[in-house]
Structures are given as C-alpha cells and as structure tokens.
Design an enzyme around this catalytic site. Structure first.
Site, mmCIF file in Angstrom:
data_model
loop_
_atom_site.group_PDB
_atom_site.id
_atom_site.type_symbol
_atom_site.label_atom_id
_atom_site.label_comp_id
_atom_site.label_asym_id
_atom_site.label_seq_id
_atom_site.Cartn_x
_atom_site.Cartn_y
_atom_site.Cartn_z
ATOM 1 N N ILE A 12 0.850 -1.205 0.000
ATOM 2 C CA ILE A 12 0.000 0.000 0.000
ATOM 3 C C ILE A 12 0.884 1.253 0.000
ATOM 4 C CG2 ILE A 12 -1.880 1.213 1.170
ATOM 5 C CD1 ILE A 12 -2.702 -1.554 2.344
ATOM 6 N N ASP A 31 12.019 2.316 5.122
ATOM 7 C CA ASP A 31 11.536 0.936 5.058
ATOM 8 C C ASP A 31 12.708 0.007 5.386
ATOM 9 O OD1 ASP A 31 8.881 -0.347 3.255
ATOM 10 O OD2 ASP A 31 10.506 -1.672 3.920
ATOM 11 N N ASN A 32 12.439 -1.059 6.123
ATOM 12 C CA ASN A 32 13.542 -1.992 6.429
ATOM 13 C C ASN A 32 13.629 -3.114 5.387
ATOM 14 O OD1 ASN A 32 11.472 -3.729 7.038
ATOM 15 N ND2 ASN A 32 11.925 -3.880 9.234
ATOM 16 N N LEU A 33 12.778 -3.053 4.379
ATOM 17 C CA LEU A 33 12.766 -4.019 3.272
ATOM 18 C C LEU A 33 12.574 -5.454 3.762
ATOM 19 C CD1 LEU A 33 15.529 -2.535 0.887
ATOM 20 C CD2 LEU A 33 13.068 -2.112 0.886
ATOM 21 N N GLY A 36 9.017 -5.318 2.086
ATOM 22 C CA GLY A 36 8.914 -4.384 0.967
ATOM 23 C C GLY A 36 10.031 -4.607 -0.042
ATOM 24 N N TYR A 140 -3.366 -9.264 15.836
ATOM 25 C CA TYR A 140 -3.214 -8.208 14.833
ATOM 26 C C TYR A 140 -4.176 -7.045 15.119
ATOM 27 C CZ TYR A 140 -3.799 -5.749 10.404
ATOM 28 O OH TYR A 140 -3.904 -4.772 9.440
ATOM 29 N N PHE A 168 -10.662 -1.799 4.905
ATOM 30 C CA PHE A 168 -11.278 -3.108 4.691
ATOM 31 C C PHE A 168 -10.283 -3.894 3.814
ATOM 32 C CE2 PHE A 168 -15.327 -3.234 6.989
ATOM 33 C CZ PHE A 168 -15.138 -2.044 7.687
ATOM 34 N N HIS A 188 -3.549 -13.774 0.357
ATOM 35 C CA HIS A 188 -4.736 -12.987 0.005
ATOM 36 C C HIS A 188 -5.464 -13.568 -1.209
ATOM 37 C CE1 HIS A 188 -2.378 -10.054 2.409
ATOM 38 N NE2 HIS A 188 -3.562 -9.969 2.989
ATOM 39 N N ARG A 280 -11.274 -21.102 7.331
ATOM 40 C CA ARG A 280 -9.981 -20.666 7.868
ATOM 41 C C ARG A 280 -10.227 -20.076 9.260
ATOM 42 N NH1 ARG A 280 -6.417 -16.313 4.508
ATOM 43 N NH2 ARG A 280 -8.149 -14.954 5.067
#
Ligand code: UDP
Length: 335
Positions: A12, A31-33, A36, A140, A168, A188, A280
C-alpha cells in the site's frame, strides 16, 4: 508537504508514494525491506532502516524537514499474529511507539495511521460503522487498536493531529501494471486466484462454503489501493493538531469469495479451478464497511466500485510480473 512514508516500499505504501508525488508532495520512504521491495519505490527517496531506530528517524525528520508521517509499516496477517504474537506486538506496537517518540522529540505531530476493520472483531451488525464496538479477536487487531488508542491520548496530551484509517480489504494494483502486491507466502484471495489463472497454482481453495451468507462463502469489501491512497491525501490535508479522525475505508459493497473467483475468470479469460475446503480459523463471515463517514469528513469517494475494475488492475500487475519483484524481467508478459 514533505511526507515521511514509513513502510513506503510495501504494497500500500508504494502506491501511496506515487500518489503523494503526483499531488505535489515530497515523499521520503523509510523501510527496512523486510517485506517491501526497493523496486517498488519508484519516486522520492528511500532510506533503508528501522522505524524503532529513534536517532535515525529524528535525523530523517529534521534533514528532510518532514511535515507529516504516514505509517504503513506493520505486520498484517491475522493467522500469523495468532501463531507469533510477539512479532506483532514488537513491530506494530513497540516499534511504532519509538516512531511516535521520535516525532514528539523533534516536534513533528501530524500522522496518518493505517488501521483496520480487524479492530472491530466479529461485529453483529453489517455494514460496519465507526460506532461499532472495537473488540478485536486476534493479536493483529489488538495491536492496531492499541495504536489508535495511543494516538488519541497523544492528541490530547501532546497535541498530535492524527487520522486512523480503518481499511477493509485492500486490493488491486497500479493500472499500468508497474507496481503491485507481492507477498511471500501469499495468503490474500485475489493474488491467489490470479496466480491460479497464471498456472502457478493448480486450484483455489474456498475457505468454507457453509457460512451464513447468500452463497455460503465469506463476504468482504474490496477497496482499491489507489482509493486508499486518495483517502490518505484527503486526510493529510485535514489533519488538525490536538484532534483525531477515525474512519472506515471501504466501498460499502460486499462480494463473496465465489463472486471474486468468477470476476477473475471474466477478467482473465482463464477457467481457474476452485474447490471447497475447510473454514480458515479467525475468518468472520462478513465484513462490509459503512463508508459514509469518510465521504462526509474527507469528501472522499472511491473510484473503483466493482470487483472486475479492481481485478483488472491486479491482473495488469500479476500478468506482467508473474514472479513479483524479485525475479521480474522487464517487459515480460505472461497471459
Ligand atoms: N480466501 C479463500 N481462499 C484463499 C484465500 C482467501 O477462500 O485461498 C477467503 C478468506 O477466507 C476470506 C476472503 O477470501 O474470506 C479474503 O481473504 P484475504 O486473506 O484476502 O483477506 P482477509 O479478509 O483475511 O483480510
């Protein structure tokens, strides 16, 4: 504005960075990659480092004269959070507090925070509005709620101005196919269905077909990643010190797992075999946003309202980058 995008190399965040630049802002990515990708940061600067490195964050905030922070750097898999909660509390809560403290120390007090519908748990009434009690059912959701509460306290006590945007189901990709979703392992629905269309998986397993929903499969509100981004831009403009805004980001329309698979068949022209499997653990049957508050407070309306429109953009990414970022070959197309 100069905007620090923490987690800007992720799914995102990387879309957000582009929208910020296109809107005349200057994005700087931290970013710590860990999940990402360097290649996902296509504009602005990338600093590779940890958000819990307070000195580093303070340095960036000062060097780049940062006006506001957007925080996308979180672990976001419900199932994993149940198996390894420490990872979630350390990253999503503890490291986020280091980020907030770095901001406080150098007087940067504007933040847009990625929250989630998982903070609602299993609501009894759908569509879900912001008055729905926040009763998470997994670590989470708890970690995200903890930061929402902290931001509210920081706004009152330290004059922070924040927006907590409760996503969402984020979906889709840049319409030009150049950046998109790449998780390992992928969990996903839409990427899994499209990987099946590409022949990378034999079939899609539908997690439960005996839910109390119209076709027996789970219903979700899929929101395009660029629509999430445009809501962030609107929130950024409206941040007020000492105040907070918590809003849902969804289309307000729910679609079942079967409907998503069917839409993927239509978009890709592939048969996409699907079988029915077990539920699930932790999946609520139906999560659909009442997104009217975001429309009212942010003047925001999602552009993508039909799953086929969203899936078309996801397909543009997956079909041209079948192995994601790591092994992508420029210009290769698989259809
Ligand atoms: N789902 C499924 N098969 C899969 C992956 C997901 O049936 O291989 C279902 C899942 O049970 C949920 C919906 O698709 O009802 C969306 O799942 P996803 O993991 O994309 O997002 P979540 O709603 O868990 O954040």
């Amino acid at each position: 504005m100069n905007v620090l995008v923490v987690g800007g190399a992720g799914y995102i965040g990387s879309h957000m960075v582009r929208l910020l630049a296109a809107d005349g802002h200057r994005p700087v990515v931290l970013d710590n990659l860990s999940t990402g990708f360097r290649q996902a940061v296509t504009v602005g600067e990338l600093v590779v480092g940890e958000m819990n490195n307070r000195e580093l964050v303070k340095q960036i905030l000062s060097d780049y004269k940062i006006d506001a922070v957007m925080h996308f750097a979180a672990c976001a898999l419900v199932g994993e959070s149940v198996i390894d909660p420490a990872k979630y509390y350390l990253n999503n809560v503890s490291a986020t507090f280091e980020l907030l403290e770095a901001m406080r120390e150098v007087d940067v007090k504007r933040i847009v925070f990625s929250s989630t519908c998982a903070t609602y748990g299993e609501p009894k009434v759908v569509p879900i509005n912001e008055q729905t009690p926040q009763q998470p059912v997994n670590p989470y959701g708890f970690t995200k709620l903890a930061i929402e509460r902290a931001l509210s306290d920081y706004a009152h006590a330290y004059d922070f101005g924040y927006a907590a945007l409760r996503y969402f189901n984020a979906a889709g990709a840049s319409p030009d196919g150049s950046i998109g979703e790449d998780h390992d392992p992928e969990s996903h629905l839409i990427p899994i269905v499209l990987q099946t269309a590409l022949g990378q998986r034999e079939q899609v397993t539908i997690y439960g077909s005996d839910w109390s929903t119209p076709d027996g499969t789970c219903v979700r509100d899929y929101i395009h990643v660029d629509d999430l981004g445009s809501a962030h831009l609107a929130a950024l403009e409206r941040l007020k010190l000492g105040e907070g805004l918590c809003v849902n980001l969804g289309t307000g329309n729910g679609f079942s797992v079967r409907q998503i698979i069917e839409a993927c068949r239509q978009v890709t022209g592939h048969a996409i075999p699907a079988i029915e499997g077990e539920r699930r653990p932790g999946d609520p049957p139906e999560l659909v946003a009442d997104a009217s508050l975001a429309k009212e407070k942010l003047g925001w309306v999602p552009k993508y309202t039909e799953p086929a429109q969203i899936i078309k953009t996801a397909w543009a990414w997956h079909s041209t980058n079948p192995t994601g970022y790591e092994k992508r070959t420029e210009g290769s197309t698989v259809v």
